[in-house]
Design a protein around this motif. Structure first.
Motif, PDB file in Angstrom:
ATOM      1  N   GLN A 230       3.415   2.736  -5.006  1.00 53.11           N
ATOM      2  CA  GLN A 230       4.284   3.840  -4.575  1.00 53.11           C
ATOM      3  C   GLN A 230       3.953   4.234  -3.134  1.00 53.11           C
ATOM      4  O   GLN A 230       3.205   5.180  -2.900  1.00 53.11           O
ATOM      5  CB  GLN A 230       4.130   5.027  -5.517  1.00 53.11           C
ATOM      6  CG  GLN A 230       4.492   4.647  -6.946  1.00 53.11           C
ATOM      7  CD  GLN A 230       4.698   5.850  -7.833  1.00 53.11           C
ATOM      8  OE1 GLN A 230       5.109   6.922  -7.399  1.00 53.11           O
ATOM      9  NE2 GLN A 230       4.426   5.682  -9.112  1.00 53.11           N
ATOM     10  N   LYS A 231       4.543   3.483  -2.208  1.00 55.74           N
ATOM     11  CA  LYS A 231       4.214   3.726  -0.794  1.00 55.74           C
ATOM     12  C   LYS A 231       4.567   5.160  -0.396  1.00 55.74           C
ATOM     13  O   LYS A 231       3.889   5.778   0.407  1.00 55.74           O
ATOM     14  CB  LYS A 231       4.982   2.735   0.080  1.00 55.74           C
ATOM     15  CG  LYS A 231       4.564   1.293  -0.138  1.00 55.74           C
ATOM     16  CD  LYS A 231       5.394   0.347   0.727  1.00 55.74           C
ATOM     17  CE  LYS A 231       5.373  -1.061   0.169  1.00 55.74           C
ATOM     18  NZ  LYS A 231       6.668  -1.700   0.084  1.00 55.74           N
ATOM     19  N   GLU A 232       5.652   5.704  -1.017  1.00 55.33           N
ATOM     20  CA  GLU A 232       6.108   7.034  -0.614  1.00 55.33           C
ATOM     21  C   GLU A 232       5.147   8.144  -1.027  1.00 55.33           C
ATOM     22  O   GLU A 232       5.203   9.247  -0.493  1.00 55.33           O
ATOM     23  CB  GLU A 232       7.519   7.315  -1.175  1.00 55.33           C
ATOM     24  CG  GLU A 232       7.608   7.629  -2.672  1.00 55.33           C
ATOM     25  CD  GLU A 232       7.617   6.396  -3.582  1.00 55.33           C
ATOM     26  OE1 GLU A 232       7.176   5.326  -3.135  1.00 55.33           O
ATOM     27  OE2 GLU A 232       8.046   6.530  -4.740  1.00 55.33           O
ATOM     28  N   ARG A 233       4.262   7.870  -2.016  1.00 55.02           N
ATOM     29  CA  ARG A 233       3.316   8.913  -2.440  1.00 55.02           C
ATOM     30  C   ARG A 233       1.917   8.690  -1.873  1.00 55.02           C
ATOM     31  O   ARG A 233       1.006   9.458  -2.133  1.00 55.02           O
ATOM     32  CB  ARG A 233       3.236   8.967  -3.974  1.00 55.02           C
ATOM     33  CG  ARG A 233       4.492   9.468  -4.638  1.00 55.02           C
ATOM     34  CD  ARG A 233       4.265   9.794  -6.104  1.00 55.02           C
ATOM     35  NE  ARG A 233       5.432   9.530  -6.905  1.00 55.02           N
ATOM     36  CZ  ARG A 233       6.482  10.350  -7.027  1.00 55.02           C
ATOM     37  NH1 ARG A 233       6.492  11.508  -6.417  1.00 55.02           N
ATOM     38  NH2 ARG A 233       7.509  10.013  -7.775  1.00 55.02           N
ATOM     39  N   GLN A 234       1.705   7.622  -1.126  1.00 53.96           N
ATOM     40  CA  GLN A 234       0.366   7.329  -0.609  1.00 53.96           C
ATOM     41  C   GLN A 234       0.214   7.887   0.788  1.00 53.96           C
ATOM     42  O   GLN A 234       0.684   7.296   1.750  1.00 53.96           O
ATOM     43  CB  GLN A 234       0.131   5.822  -0.583  1.00 53.96           C
ATOM     44  CG  GLN A 234       0.039   5.232  -1.977  1.00 53.96           C
ATOM     45  CD  GLN A 234      -0.438   3.802  -1.944  1.00 53.96           C
ATOM     46  OE1 GLN A 234      -0.984   3.334  -0.959  1.00 53.96           O
ATOM     47  NE2 GLN A 234      -0.247   3.108  -3.039  1.00 53.96           N
ATOM     48  N   GLY A 235      -0.455   9.053   0.883  1.00 57.34           N
ATOM     49  CA  GLY A 235      -0.662   9.669   2.193  1.00 57.34           C
ATOM     50  C   GLY A 235      -1.585   8.823   3.048  1.00 57.34           C
ATOM     51  O   GLY A 235      -1.335   8.585   4.215  1.00 57.34           O
ATOM     52  N   ASP A 236      -2.689   8.332   2.426  1.00 57.78           N
ATOM     53  CA  ASP A 236      -3.670   7.541   3.180  1.00 57.78           C
ATOM     54  C   ASP A 236      -3.456   6.067   2.875  1.00 57.78           C
ATOM     55  O   ASP A 236      -2.725   5.725   1.963  1.00 57.78           O
ATOM     56  CB  ASP A 236      -5.091   7.922   2.748  1.00 57.78           C
ATOM     57  CG  ASP A 236      -5.298   9.418   2.835  1.00 57.78           C
ATOM     58  OD1 ASP A 236      -4.856   9.994   3.836  1.00 57.78           O
ATOM     59  OD2 ASP A 236      -5.872   9.994   1.889  1.00 57.78           O
ATOM     60  N   ASN A 237      -4.119   5.247   3.628  1.00 58.97           N
ATOM     61  CA  ASN A 237      -4.054   3.807   3.326  1.00 58.97           C
ATOM     62  C   ASN A 237      -5.020   3.523   2.186  1.00 58.97           C
ATOM     63  O   ASN A 237      -6.206   3.312   2.421  1.00 58.97           O
ATOM     64  CB  ASN A 237      -4.418   2.986   4.562  1.00 58.97           C
ATOM     65  CG  ASN A 237      -3.314   3.090   5.597  1.00 58.97           C
ATOM     66  OD1 ASN A 237      -2.144   3.204   5.249  1.00 58.97           O
ATOM     67  ND2 ASN A 237      -3.696   3.061   6.863  1.00 58.97           N
ATOM     68  N   LEU A 238      -4.519   3.538   0.961  1.00 59.62           N
ATOM     69  CA  LEU A 238      -5.405   3.412  -0.194  1.00 59.62           C
ATOM     70  C   LEU A 238      -5.685   1.965  -0.563  1.00 59.62           C
ATOM     71  O   LEU A 238      -6.568   1.685  -1.365  1.00 59.62           O
ATOM     72  CB  LEU A 238      -4.807   4.166  -1.394  1.00 59.62           C
ATOM     73  CG  LEU A 238      -4.729   5.684  -1.191  1.00 59.62           C
ATOM     74  CD1 LEU A 238      -4.027   6.351  -2.357  1.00 59.62           C
ATOM     75  CD2 LEU A 238      -6.113   6.284  -1.011  1.00 59.62           C
ATOM     76  N   ILE A 239      -4.922   1.041  -0.007  1.00 51.67           N
ATOM     77  CA  ILE A 239      -5.267  -0.374  -0.177  1.00 51.67           C
ATOM     78  C   ILE A 239      -5.351  -0.989   1.221  1.00 51.67           C
ATOM     79  O   ILE A 239      -4.564  -0.633   2.109  1.00 51.67           O
ATOM     80  CB  ILE A 239      -4.237  -1.137  -1.044  1.00 51.67           C
ATOM     81  CG1 ILE A 239      -2.793  -0.842  -0.609  1.00 51.67           C
ATOM     82  CG2 ILE A 239      -4.413  -0.822  -2.502  1.00 51.67           C
ATOM     83  CD1 ILE A 239      -1.749  -1.656  -1.351  1.00 51.67           C
ATOM     84  N   PRO A 240      -6.317  -1.888   1.423  1.00 53.89           N
ATOM     85  CA  PRO A 240      -6.526  -2.433   2.767  1.00 53.89           C
ATOM     86  C   PRO A 240      -5.273  -3.125   3.302  1.00 53.89           C
ATOM     87  O   PRO A 240      -4.908  -2.953   4.450  1.00 53.89           O
ATOM     88  CB  PRO A 240      -7.667  -3.434   2.580  1.00 53.89           C
ATOM     89  CG  PRO A 240      -8.277  -3.124   1.265  1.00 53.89           C
ATOM     90  CD  PRO A 240      -7.255  -2.422   0.441  1.00 53.89           C
ATOM     91  N   SER A 241      -4.601  -3.911   2.447  1.00 52.64           N
ATOM     92  CA  SER A 241      -3.381  -4.587   2.879  1.00 52.64           C
ATOM     93  C   SER A 241      -2.648  -5.075   1.645  1.00 52.64           C
ATOM     94  O   SER A 241      -3.264  -5.267   0.585  1.00 52.64           O
ATOM     95  CB  SER A 241      -3.699  -5.781   3.785  1.00 52.64           C
ATOM     96  OG  SER A 241      -4.279  -6.807   3.003  1.00 52.64           O
ATOM     97  N   LEU A 242      -1.350  -5.283   1.775  1.00 57.15           N
ATOM     98  CA  LEU A 242      -0.586  -5.799   0.638  1.00 57.15           C
ATOM     99  C   LEU A 242      -1.061  -7.198   0.276  1.00 57.15           C
ATOM    100  O   LEU A 242      -1.081  -7.567  -0.888  1.00 57.15           O
ATOM    101  CB  LEU A 242       0.906  -5.813   0.955  1.00 57.15           C
ATOM    102  CG  LEU A 242       1.620  -4.457   0.813  1.00 57.15           C
ATOM    103  CD1 LEU A 242       3.094  -4.603   1.150  1.00 57.15           C
ATOM    104  CD2 LEU A 242       1.444  -3.856  -0.579  1.00 57.15           C
ATOM    105  N   ARG A 243      -1.444  -7.975   1.304  1.00 63.36           N
ATOM    106  CA  ARG A 243      -1.894  -9.342   1.034  1.00 63.36           C
ATOM    107  C   ARG A 243      -3.137  -9.328   0.129  1.00 63.36           C
ATOM    108  O   ARG A 243      -3.260 -10.092  -0.818  1.00 63.36           O
ATOM    109  CB  ARG A 243      -2.189 -10.066   2.351  1.00 63.36           C
ATOM    110  CG  ARG A 243      -2.246 -11.557   2.102  1.00 63.36           C
ATOM    111  CD  ARG A 243      -2.771 -12.377   3.217  1.00 63.36           C
ATOM    112  NE  ARG A 243      -2.164 -12.095   4.516  1.00 63.36           N
ATOM    113  CZ  ARG A 243      -2.525 -12.755   5.609  1.00 63.36           C
ATOM    114  NH1 ARG A 243      -3.411 -13.698   5.557  1.00 63.36           N
ATOM    115  NH2 ARG A 243      -1.985 -12.465   6.765  1.00 63.36           N
ATOM    116  N   GLU A 244      -4.045  -8.376   0.421  1.00 63.22           N
ATOM    117  CA  GLU A 244      -5.257  -8.245  -0.385  1.00 63.22           C
ATOM    118  C   GLU A 244      -4.901  -7.788  -1.811  1.00 63.22           C
ATOM    119  O   GLU A 244      -5.446  -8.274  -2.803  1.00 63.22           O
ATOM    120  CB  GLU A 244      -6.177  -7.213   0.270  1.00 63.22           C
ATOM    121  CG  GLU A 244      -7.410  -6.932  -0.535  1.00 63.22           C
ATOM    122  CD  GLU A 244      -8.659  -7.411   0.157  1.00 63.22           C
ATOM    123  OE1 GLU A 244      -8.614  -8.479   0.787  1.00 63.22           O
ATOM    124  OE2 GLU A 244      -9.672  -6.696   0.051  1.00 63.22           O
TER     125      GLU A 244
END
Ligand code: CP
Length: 309
Positions: A230-244
């Motif tokens: 849910q990119k719209e609810r993630q204020g911070d970068n909670l995952i390093p990258s989509l690839r990861e």
């Protein structure tokens, strides 16, 4: 022996549903599917009732399936998108609900970004409220259609392993399914990156297993539910990258070899294709059945609230 189910006015979450009441809704949904299979998909059950869908967030599946469900039962349906209503002029949720009641609305299907908004609405609206998703809190009708879809395939839930994978932290779908599947007798494992797993999870739901390693967690799963990032609810970068994320947490054919043969794959939608699920897994999933069953479940719920026992 058929268990007596009390008539309820609202559907706010699955916390206060028993296994018997969910089974009652599922049997009613079976009858609704029969109606939906007819050439003329219309019964007069809710003629004269007025239903409003009041959505403060985008939706396709939930809003449209409630509209189809209500129209199939012959209710009158009014669709209100908050962004094009007097909410934009500053009207509060409570004032909007009072206005709808004055206009003769019997039931409001409410989606709202604030957790708990449907509970507040149920205190002020003199008709019925159905929670169509409140922020990160709950999505009870989605969980009912998910459980119903699995019920069609497995018949018994006792001891089955459900694996929920993905953005648990922001998922109202996960929270309602954790409650609903547990009540039906399933074992539940949650898997996500540590940053997308709420710290309170074991305290709130002591019966779940938590594992951050998908290759271990997927072992012997009967059912896998992947959740949307849910990119719209993630204020911070909670995952390093989509690839990861894809490398460590995507459900793909290779990983599925560790699950049970014939494992069922669900996703509440909308899907970020190629992220939560690889494309071939999307094609072999139950996503279409989930959407179709959503209409029957919502017909069963509307009938149970507005139409009698
Ligand atoms: N699953 C679900 O709630 O989808 P929508 O946001 O399209 O309603």
């Amino acid at each position: 022996m058929r268990v007596e189910i009390k008539r309820r006015r609202h559907i706010l979450d699955l916390d206060d549903f028993s296994r018997e009441e969910m089974e009652f809704i599922f049997e009613r949904a079976d009858s609704m599917k029969e109606v939906l299979s007819r050439e003329i998909k219309k019964v007069p059950t809710l003629r004269g009732k007025r239903i409003a869908t009041l959505f403060y967030e985008p939706s396709t599946r939930t809003r449209v399936s409630f509209e189809i469900a209500a129209k199939t039962l012959s209710a009158d349906v009014i669709n209100i998108q908050a962004s094009s209503s007097s909410v934009e002029k500053g009207e509060t949720l409570i004032d909007t609900l009072k206005t709808l009641k004055s206009l003769g609305i019997d039931l409001v299907v409410l989606r709202h970004p604030s957790p708990g908004a449907p509970y507040l609405a149920s205190r002020f609206f003199e008709g019925s409220i159905i929670n169509a998703g409140d922020g990160t809190h709950a999505h009870p009708t989605q969980a009912l259609l998910d459980i119903y879809t699995v019920r069609e395939k497995l018949k018994s839930f006792d001891g089955i392993k459900l694996l929920i994978v993905g953005d648990i932290a922001h998922s109202r779908v996960a929270r309602s399914n954790i409650i609903g599947f547990h009540k039906m007798g399933a074992r539940i494992t949650l898997c996500s990156p540590p940053t997308l797993m709420p710290r309170y999870i074991k305290k709130a739901y002591p019966w779940v297993d938590v594992d951050f390693d998908l290759d271990r967690a997927i072992k012997d799963a009967d059912v896998i539910m992947a959740l949307r990032i849910q990119k719209e609810r993630q204020g911070d970068n909670l995952i390093p990258s989509l690839r990861e994320y894809i490398r460590l947490y995507q459900i793909n054919r290779e990983r599925l070899k560790r699950a049970k043969d014939g494992v069922l794959i669900l996703h509440p939608g909308p899907v970020n294709e190629g992220i939560e699920l690889s494309m071939d897994v999307v094609n072999g999933s139950l996503i279409r059945e989930q959407v179709e069953n959503g209409v029957a479940i919502r017909m069963a719920l509307l009938y149970t609230i507005l139409g009698g026992k």
